[in-house]
Design an enzyme around this catalytic site. Structure first.
Site, PDB file in Angstrom:
ATOM      1  N   ASP A   1     -11.616   1.729   3.273  1.00 21.22           N
ATOM      2  CA  ASP A   1     -11.906   0.299   3.113  1.00 21.22           C
ATOM      3  C   ASP A   1     -13.379   0.052   2.773  1.00 21.22           C
ATOM      4  O   ASP A   1     -13.740  -1.020   2.271  1.00 21.22           O
ATOM      5  CB  ASP A   1     -11.609  -0.437   4.430  1.00 21.22           C
TER       6      ASP A   1
ATOM      7  N   LYS B   1       0.831  -1.207   0.000  1.00 19.65           N
ATOM      8  CA  LYS B   1       0.000   0.000   0.000  1.00 19.65           C
ATOM      9  C   LYS B   1       0.865   1.256   0.000  1.00 19.65           C
ATOM     10  O   LYS B   1       0.555   2.233  -0.678  1.00 19.65           O
ATOM     11  CB  LYS B   1      -0.954  -0.029   1.204  1.00 19.65           C
TER      12      LYS B   1
ATOM     13  N   GLN C   1      -5.230  -2.124   9.204  1.00 17.99           N
ATOM     14  CA  GLN C   1      -5.010  -3.437   8.604  1.00 17.99           C
ATOM     15  C   GLN C   1      -5.614  -4.532   9.482  1.00 17.99           C
ATOM     16  O   GLN C   1      -5.382  -4.572  10.690  1.00 17.99           O
ATOM     17  CB  GLN C   1      -3.499  -3.663   8.399  1.00 17.99           C
TER      18      GLN C   1
HETATM   19  N1  GUN Z   1      -6.984  -7.585   5.514  1.00 13.01           N
HETATM   20  C1  GUN Z   1      -7.200  -8.337   4.420  1.00 13.01           C
HETATM   21  N2  GUN Z   1      -7.790  -7.593   3.461  1.00 13.01           N
HETATM   22  C2  GUN Z   1      -7.942  -6.352   3.975  1.00 13.01           C
HETATM   23  C3  GUN Z   1      -8.491  -5.157   3.456  1.00 13.01           C
HETATM   24  O1  GUN Z   1      -8.978  -5.059   2.318  1.00 13.01           O
HETATM   25  N3  GUN Z   1      -8.445  -4.079   4.292  1.00 13.01           N
HETATM   26  C4  GUN Z   1      -7.943  -4.139   5.549  1.00 13.01           C
HETATM   27  N4  GUN Z   1      -7.976  -3.033   6.297  1.00 13.01           N
HETATM   28  N5  GUN Z   1      -7.432  -5.243   6.049  1.00 13.01           N
HETATM   29  C5  GUN Z   1      -7.438  -6.350   5.264  1.00 13.01           C
END
Ligand code: GUN
Length: 282
Positions: free
Chosen positions: A118, A51, A95
């Site tokens: 998200d 990211k 996350q």
């Molecule tokens: N963990 C696995 N996929 C995601 C996601 O799309 N966003 C977040 N915040 N955590 C994750």
């Protein structure tokens, strides 16, 4: 045909970079994404690094905030409050998964809805299911993009989603429904799963089991989207939920792992960050 999420996401990022390059003049600054990582789970560390790299390519400011796995829930909520109040932060991503002593539901609901890149906040989820303006969750959004880029007609088709998670299964089913597919959601308790998956014109698999979907579960000419990111128990390499080698000969269109859905998720996260920024600026 193999849909390269890697190539498509690279094009999206380069388009976004051109867009973001104009923001300092138009709005006085670039979008700012804050990513919160609790603990040091290797998969999460690698996602968060991806990211940050993508942010750099697009020209988005990225701040990754790391906290130890034993941070208290109250401390984490207070960190989020601070980011919510910070005018200079446009997007917040915590996350997942979080350590067991922290309520993910509480943390997700604590993120300001307008900064929820998200699309996990209950109000964003409600807006999605009511077809109102919302931030669409990144992975489902990326999947629809891939289907459209490959020229797959969704309207009128039978779509089967295997998996019912809040992050992928449920929202991708809703987005497919919004594209006028006839959608079935299958899961670990579905009786005779192969007979259900064989009805799919479009099969989306998000269950997190390495090579779970075999050739006999796929009808000839189906479009197969593999959301799985697993470690192959034998080789230790990344592999999907679909046995790619077997499925490739039956599917008309298929996505690889790695280089499929994963990079699209990150590109859509960049898009969502820009959207949150623009909503604020306008
Ligand atoms: N963990 C696995 N996929 C995601 C996601 O799309 N966003 C977040 N915040 N955590 C994750």
């Amino acid at each position: 045909m193999i849909i390269s999420g890697k190539e498509l996401s690279a094009r999206m990022k380069s388009d976004m970079a051109a867009q973001v390059a104009e923001f300092p003049e138009k709005y006085g600054r670039v979008p700012h994404l804050a990513v919160v990582l609790v603990g040091d789970d290797p998969a999460s560390v690698s996602y968060v690094t991806g990211k940050a790299k993508a942010s750099e390519v697009v020209g988005i400011k990225n701040t990754t905030i790391r906290r130890p796995a034993d941070i208290s829930e109250a401390e984490l909520l207070s960190l989020i409050d601070g980011l919510n109040a910070d005018e200079g932060v446009d997007g917040i991503l915590v996350q997942l998964p979080l350590p067991k002593h922290i309520s993910e539901a509480k943390v997700i609901a604590a993120v300001d809805k307008s900064k929820d890149v998200d699309g996990f906040h209950p109000l964003n989820v409600a807006a999605l299911w009511q077809k109102q303006e919302c931030t669409e969750p990144c992975t489902p959004k990326g999947i629809i993009r891939m289907l459209k880029s490959a020229g797959v007609q969704i309207s009128g088709k039978r779509a089967v989603v295997v998996g019912r998670s809040n992050i992928v299964g449920l929202p991708v089913a809703k987005l497919l429904l919004d594209e006028n597919a006839t959608v079935t959601i299958a899961h670990s308790r579905t009786a005779d799963l192969p007979s259900v998956t064989r009805t799919a014109d479009i099969l989306v698999v998000a269950i997190g089991k390495p090579r779970f979907v075999t050739a006999d579960m796929i009808s000839d000419g189906a479009v197969v989207i593999d959301v799985g990111v697993n470690r192959d128990p034998e080789t230790g390499k990344l592999c999907g939920d679909v046995d790619f080698a077997a499925a490739e000969s039956k599917a008309s269109v298929i996505t690889p792992v790695p280089g499929g859905v994963g990079p699209m998720t990150i590109a859509c996260l960049m898009e969502n960050t820009i959207e949150c920024f623009l909503r604020k600026m306008k």
